[in-house]
Design an enzyme around this catalytic site. Structure first.
Site, mmCIF file in Angstrom:
data_model
loop_
_atom_site.group_PDB
_atom_site.id
_atom_site.type_symbol
_atom_site.label_atom_id
_atom_site.label_comp_id
_atom_site.label_asym_id
_atom_site.label_seq_id
_atom_site.Cartn_x
_atom_site.Cartn_y
_atom_site.Cartn_z
ATOM 1 N N GLU A 1 18.313 9.152 -39.505
ATOM 2 C CA GLU A 1 18.183 8.827 -40.931
ATOM 3 C C GLU A 1 18.514 10.104 -41.699
ATOM 4 O OE1 GLU A 1 17.899 5.998 -42.096
ATOM 5 O OE2 GLU A 1 16.901 4.739 -40.610
ATOM 6 N N CYS B 1 15.659 10.863 -49.839
ATOM 7 C CA CYS B 1 16.990 10.513 -49.324
ATOM 8 C C CYS B 1 17.574 9.353 -50.114
ATOM 9 C CB CYS B 1 16.934 10.198 -47.842
ATOM 10 S SG CYS B 1 15.675 8.990 -47.401
#
Length: 525
Positions: free
Chosen positions: A275, A309
């Site tokens: 990720e 993110c």
């Protein structure tokens, strides 16, 4: 803009939090669930709060020998844990969720104080942990396989899923506990054991979680090694990535870091769940509900001080509403309350450290050299309440998508304002025109535009939202992205399958042995 904050009784407040969560003045290097190790003759690290620069606690840094002890404990625990029925494993996770409920306020405050996100976000992160525990409890009774018809008579075929073994979790500072829980709780109900290396910038929240878990393990007479924690730097992450005894590495962080992990794990043919970076955009068509969109834009761009993110990095606005949207944002940004994250009136806390501040300033300088126009923000705050040098004013920059800095992810509150004209396909092309592919959003009340955005020729991101911002995913859906974001999926949906190994089974319940594809192979007299 708010230049000072009200004095808070931080010392007592934080000391009470640390005491409740079992965090000491000095903390050992690793835990195997019930016991702690690496307590002497270790390098130590001081953990300072980005909120006020105060020393929170110190931690020992694990060595290679410490890592070996943790792996051995995890290997031994796996032998027993995988034999525990999945619903029983789910009940352990249920109890962890209940403990998190009891400690939600304290753990949320520690997340906020150690990382710098505002208290509402810290509490929200702990709630996310609770939610994933609830999800995992239900999942523990739904680890299903599949059956299919065999071409051979009196044969049955099916697929099932088995535990992998040790799951290594390398987490990032910006979500110091939630992302670990996404991995750990699902892996646990799948029958795996976990080794967690938290960010070296935010290890205290990891230590707190380990103390919470310890009570559950002890109350259920579970062995050492099911939930493990190791405090270390890049060396420990490298050991995990290269270790063939750890079949899956789940790593959250920068694309640069992820490539190193992926290369190491791939070289030994292991599994990696990555990720990584995001360069997320919101598209506003001329049919957008501007009032609704503004809330999503501002939260997405300045929430966690731009250190998610899924933070909104680019705002792609149709030329017919461009000036109106810009004017609205320029009224809001200068009045954002910036201050201590535990102050209830604060909406923007500090960046994690001065390196992040330097990256923020560097990005603004470079994008302006490329032709970008700074509309607001970009300052480093100083004076009372801002002595740490980690507080900045969120920036808006008019820019072009092709600028080098717009193509990069800067982990800071910089919003690039980009104008488009014509049809929504033009905006989608701009949005997709970066190397990252995590989260995306469109604001429009036009069905044709929103369906084009969601079509297979539309957004190329792992997350695509309509009339919702890029930031703030629910745990029920699989979380992750494409391209330089890494391709991994965590949390909800069928993300559990990555923590298991898939096996196809064929059973012959007849008295003959027909071969597949009708092959004849006679060896009998």
């Amino acid at each position: 803009m708010k230049q000072t904050i009200d004095a808070l009784p931080l010392n007592k407040e934080i000391n009470d939090v640390l005491h409740q969560l079992g965090v000491k003045e000095h903390n050992p290097a690793y835990s195997t669930g019930l016991a702690w190790g690496g307590q002497q003759d270790r390098t130590t690290r001081s953990i300072l709060s980005p909120a006020d620069g105060h020393l929170i606690a110190t931690v020992n840094v694990a060595t290679a020998e410490d890592y070996e002890q943790v792996v051995l404990a995890a290997q031994e625990a796996f032998k027993a844990w995988r034999k525990v029925p999945a619903p029983k494993r789910g009940d352990i996770v249920r109890q962890i969720g209940d403990k998190l409920r009891q400690h939600k306020e304290a753990l949320g405050k520690l997340v906020s104080y150690e990382m710098g996100k505002i208290l509402q976000e810290g509490l929200g992160e702990v709630q996310e942990m609770i939610d994933i525990c609830d999800f995992a409890v239900g999942l523990s009774r739904q680890l299903h396989g599949f059956t299919m018809h065999s071409e051979r008579p009196q044969h049955r075929m099916y697929e099932q899923y088995h535990p992998l073994g040790i799951v290594g979790v390398i987490s990032a500072f910006n979500f110091p506990v939630a992302v670990w829980s996404w991995n750990a709780m699902l892996a646990a109900v799948c029958g795996d054991v976990i080794i967690w290396k938290p960010s070296e910038k935010t290890p205290l929240t990891g230590i707190a979680c380990q103390h919470i878990i310890r009570d559950v393990l002890a109350e259920n007479d579970l062995p050492e090694g099911v939930f493990n924690l190791i405090i270390g730097d890049a060396e420990i992450g490298s050991l995990m990535s290269h270790d063939h005894r750890v079949p899956l590495i789940s790593a959250t962080g920068s694309t640069r870091m992820g490539k190193k992990v992926g290369e190491a794990v791939g070289a030994r043919l292991g599994k990696s769940l990555l990720e990584l970076g995001g360069n997320n955009a919101i598209i506003m068509t001329e049919h957008a509900d501007i009032d609704m969109a503004i809330v999503a834009i501002v939260f997405g761009a300045v929430g966690t001080c731009g250190q998610r993110c899924t933070s909104t990095r680019r705002l792609i606005v149709h030329e017919n509403i461009y000036e109106q949207v810009k004017e609205r944002l320029l009224k809001i940004y200068p009045n954002l309350p910036i201050g201590h994250p535990l102050d209830s009136t604060t909406l923007v806390g500090p960046l994690i450290d001065k390196d992040a501040v330097a990256a923020f300033k560097n990005a603004l300088e470079k994008v302006q050299q490329e032709g970008g126009r700074l509309l607001t923000g970009g300052d480093i705050l100083s004076g009372a309440g801002y002595e740490t040098g980690t507080y900045v004013t969120p920036a808006i920059v008019e820019a072009e998508n092709g600028y080098e800095m717009v193509q990069e992810e800067t982990f800071a509150p910089i919003l690039y304002l980009i104008r488009y004209s014509g049809e929504v396909e033009n905006a989608i092309e701009i949005q997709n025109g970066v190397r990252q592919g995590l989260s995306s959003a469109i604001f429009s009340t036009n069905l044709l535009e929103t369906e084009a955005f969601l079509a297979h020729w539309g957004s190329d991101c792992g997350i695509a939202n309509v009339n919702i911002g890029t930031s703030g995913a629910e745990i029920g859906g699989a979380f992750g992205g494409e391209k330089d974001t890494g391709g991994g999926r965590e949390s909800g949906s069928d993300a559990w399958k990555v923590y298991m190994r898939r096996q196809t089974n064929t059973i012959n319940y007849g008295r003959d042995l027909p071969l597949a594809q009708g092959i004849q192979f006679n060896i009998m007299d």
